[in-house]
Write a protein that holds these residues in place. Sequence first.
Motif, PDB file in Angstrom:
ATOM      1  N   ARG A   1      57.252 -32.323  78.822  1.00 27.16           N
ATOM      2  CA  ARG A   1      55.727 -32.660  79.175  1.00 27.16           C
ATOM      3  C   ARG A   1      55.209 -32.765  80.139  1.00 27.16           C
ATOM      4  O   ARG A   1      56.005 -33.558  81.136  1.00 27.16           O
ATOM      5  CB  ARG A   1      55.632 -34.000  78.153  1.00 27.16           C
ATOM      6  N   HIS A   2      54.125 -32.097  80.466  1.00 25.36           N
ATOM      7  CA  HIS A   2      53.668 -32.355  81.788  1.00 25.36           C
ATOM      8  C   HIS A   2      52.163 -32.691  81.288  1.00 25.36           C
ATOM      9  O   HIS A   2      51.364 -31.893  80.609  1.00 25.36           O
ATOM     10  CB  HIS A   2      53.541 -31.104  82.561  1.00 25.36           C
TER      11      HIS A   2
ATOM     12  N   THR B   1      44.621 -35.573  90.346  1.00 19.29           N
ATOM     13  CA  THR B   1      46.030 -34.883  91.217  1.00 19.29           C
ATOM     14  C   THR B   1      46.157 -33.552  90.839  1.00 19.29           C
ATOM     15  O   THR B   1      47.406 -33.106  91.197  1.00 19.29           O
ATOM     16  CB  THR B   1      47.088 -35.883  91.183  1.00 19.29           C
ATOM     17  N   SER B   2      45.579 -32.799  90.128  1.00 23.63           N
ATOM     18  CA  SER B   2      45.627 -31.628  89.738  1.00 23.63           C
ATOM     19  C   SER B   2      44.978 -30.362  90.470  1.00 23.63           C
ATOM     20  O   SER B   2      45.705 -29.141  90.540  1.00 23.63           O
ATOM     21  CB  SER B   2      45.482 -31.188  88.246  1.00 23.63           C
TER      22      SER B   2
ATOM     23  N   SER C   1      52.389 -31.594  94.715  1.00 21.25           N
ATOM     24  CA  SER C   1      53.183 -30.301  95.150  1.00 21.25           C
ATOM     25  C   SER C   1      54.141 -29.894  94.048  1.00 21.25           C
ATOM     26  O   SER C   1      54.419 -29.033  93.416  1.00 21.25           O
ATOM     27  CB  SER C   1      53.810 -30.455  96.324  1.00 21.25           C
ATOM     28  N   GLU C   2      54.621 -31.291  93.528  1.00 21.43           N
ATOM     29  CA  GLU C   2      55.512 -31.097  92.327  1.00 21.43           C
ATOM     30  C   GLU C   2      54.951 -30.889  90.911  1.00 21.43           C
ATOM     31  O   GLU C   2      55.452 -30.151  90.352  1.00 21.43           O
ATOM     32  CB  GLU C   2      56.196 -32.577  92.394  1.00 21.43           C
ATOM     33  N   VAL C   3      53.504 -31.355  90.967  1.00 24.73           N
ATOM     34  CA  VAL C   3      52.758 -30.829  89.898  1.00 24.73           C
ATOM     35  C   VAL C   3      52.790 -29.350  89.836  1.00 24.73           C
ATOM     36  O   VAL C   3      52.982 -28.582  88.682  1.00 24.73           O
ATOM     37  CB  VAL C   3      51.389 -31.255  89.693  1.00 24.73           C
ATOM     38  N   GLU C   4      52.429 -28.752  90.868  1.00 23.25           N
ATOM     39  CA  GLU C   4      52.624 -27.162  91.107  1.00 23.25           C
ATOM     40  C   GLU C   4      53.895 -26.579  90.671  1.00 23.25           C
ATOM     41  O   GLU C   4      53.824 -25.532  89.909  1.00 23.25           O
ATOM     42  CB  GLU C   4      51.937 -26.703  92.317  1.00 23.25           C
TER      43      GLU C   4
ATOM     44  N   ILE D   1      61.733 -29.542  87.720  1.00 21.32           N
ATOM     45  CA  ILE D   1      61.465 -30.234  89.089  1.00 21.32           C
ATOM     46  C   ILE D   1      62.791 -30.566  89.630  1.00 21.32           C
ATOM     47  O   ILE D   1      63.933 -30.558  89.152  1.00 21.32           O
ATOM     48  CB  ILE D   1      60.967 -31.695  88.679  1.00 21.32           C
ATOM     49  N   LEU D   2      62.828 -30.605  90.957  1.00 20.73           N
ATOM     50  CA  LEU D   2      63.997 -30.668  91.892  1.00 20.73           C
ATOM     51  C   LEU D   2      64.280 -32.149  91.946  1.00 20.73           C
ATOM     52  O   LEU D   2      63.233 -32.967  92.375  1.00 20.73           O
ATOM     53  CB  LEU D   2      64.032 -30.181  92.982  1.00 20.73           C
TER      54      LEU D   2
END
Lengths: 207, 467
Positions: free
Chosen positions: B30-31, B37-38, B148-151, B159-160
């Motif tokens: 889920r995102h 922040t988007s 950046s992680e959202v992208e 995600i890493l």
Amino acid sequence: MDKFTVLSAVAAALPEANIDTDKIIPARFLKTTQRTGLGKHAFDSMRYLAEGSENPDFVLNQQPWRQAEILVTYDNLGCGSSREHAPWALLDFGIRCVIAPSFADIFFNNCFKNGILPIRLPRDICDALMGDAAMGSNARLTVDLPRQVVIRPDGQEVPFEIDPFRKHMLLEGLDDIGQTLQHEGEITVFEQTVAGERPWMPKISFE
Amino acid sequence: MAPRTLFDKIWDHHVVETLPDGTSILYIDRHLLHEVTSPQAFEGLRLAGRKLRHPEMTVAVVDHNVPTSDRTQPIEEPESRNQIETLERNVKEFGVPYIPLLSANQGIVHVVGPEQGISLPGMTIVCGDSHTSTHGAMGALAFGIGTSEVEHVMATQTILQRPAKNMRVTVEGTLGAGVSAKDVMLAIIGHIGTAGGTGHVIEFAGSAIRGLDMAGRMTICNMSIEAGARAGLVAPDDVTFDYVRGRPFAPKGEDFDKAVAYWRTLSSDDGAHFDTEVTLRAEDIAPSLTWGTSPETVLPITATVPDPAQESDEAKRVQMQRMLDYMGLDAGQKIAGTPVDVVFIGSCTNSRIEDLRAAANVAAGRKVADGVRAMIVPGSGLVKRQAEEEGLDKIFLDAGFEWREAGCSMCLGMNPDRLTPGQRCASTSNRNFEGRQGPGGRTHLLSPAMAAAAAVTGCLTDVRELA
């Protein structure tokens, strides 16, 4: 993203613990839809007086630290909100490296995504580097990422740790998405496996 | 297989691949997106010509920057309006399910997710907001990420990450009268400190945690980030399953039963290794609040403000004195009885129906003290409607509280709901940083019942005295 290799620059000391991301960039400046332009609001409450003029006592308003590219603080730098606007504001101000005894996890991560190198060093070394920073332009610190050392003005070398993957990404100025997409085949296989094991996982739609 | 923690299990179920250096590609179920922040992440996708890999695993809602006043009027601040319109353009262009401002379902993303059944046990959940840890109350691995992680999640649904360390915080016993989940969490943060959980995921356990309803568990997990942790977790149990059953996006019928069978496997095995263990006794926890500008500056309401002179570390001493100066408090003064200007009941920490009931219970038959502004900001449109069905709005309005629309509001002061310099606020939110609720504002974090007690007495008050 700009590569990070060797940085030789003025360092500024902010001898405080728990500098939170609200302090680095207050929420009222998060209305932008851009990554750039936040530098003028970095550390707003410390940097400006109530009526909006610069606070002459704040280190980043003084010469030569206006040109600082390295910041040294105490523990738990970047705690609080996940806002990436915090590293964006630092970067836009000109900061490329932050040094502290410890960092909050999300901020630490966010720095790497923007070509800022966060370095963990013990408190007594941070104290020594703050002493160097107080000497201003006579005392530039050099951060050598390939060799993983901070070089003090007297030539002393302080080694630091960094994940090999993150080091590689910084040295090459790479963004993660391209790297991860090289594993797209594995992601697809994973999705098919989960679809078999957890078929009840709902999809979202408001149609 | 070696005994595993709840975190280990959810982690193992989501690792796509582990790279040679130990970094894992972790799958995200889920995102959750919001307007603040988007935008830069959508812009990044657009510039690279990428799409969302799974829009149907993604939900967007506006909350941080929305007015909590009359919504039939246009948004006054042009930058706020632009941010919301930008999200609306982006969700249309990229096909993201979206809860608009005027929907009855709109609200704070961390209230809406569980409420809609969008967040479920065993999931990995991320959002560009540190209080994503809230969803850990469902027994999900949920954490905040940067833009950046959202992208990255938009483009790859992964995600890493490196695995976190395991911490268990056990609270055994029975909570006393007037003591809520908020007091428990403040006590925990006061005990381990704002960096105590760094690098860890905290599992909350023990009879006092088991005894909490879902709203209480969400309050606890919500503030895991204030203890520095990556995430907080409570193992899913019958309380969780009863909460999930029947929610709009929860599995239905036979699917629900299959899901529950899986969810029941999600608890820490006997003998699982925790890197750090902390134990508190519920009986030792009093109604609590913060006195300083860090969430770890916790006191029982019966205590006096600490004296920096007794602190041996010089940097800490200087920082304590600065906090006292900022907060307008004197060392050694009793914290109870300190007058307040504003009371804020809301935020992703404490804006659910249970929180509003606790506040209404104190407010009923009383009046907000002269000169105090007291605001109630429900966590979602549905919470607001439920409260109105129960007549809570009438209790609050009769007492002189403002009854507002759902959003993040004065928790972070992005919208016009802000403190003015020097104002003192009793707040049910999660952060008391300098300027957090408005430049120069002074924040005391406390529970909804304690906030309501401050509203009706005009000062910081032990809620037990109003029983």
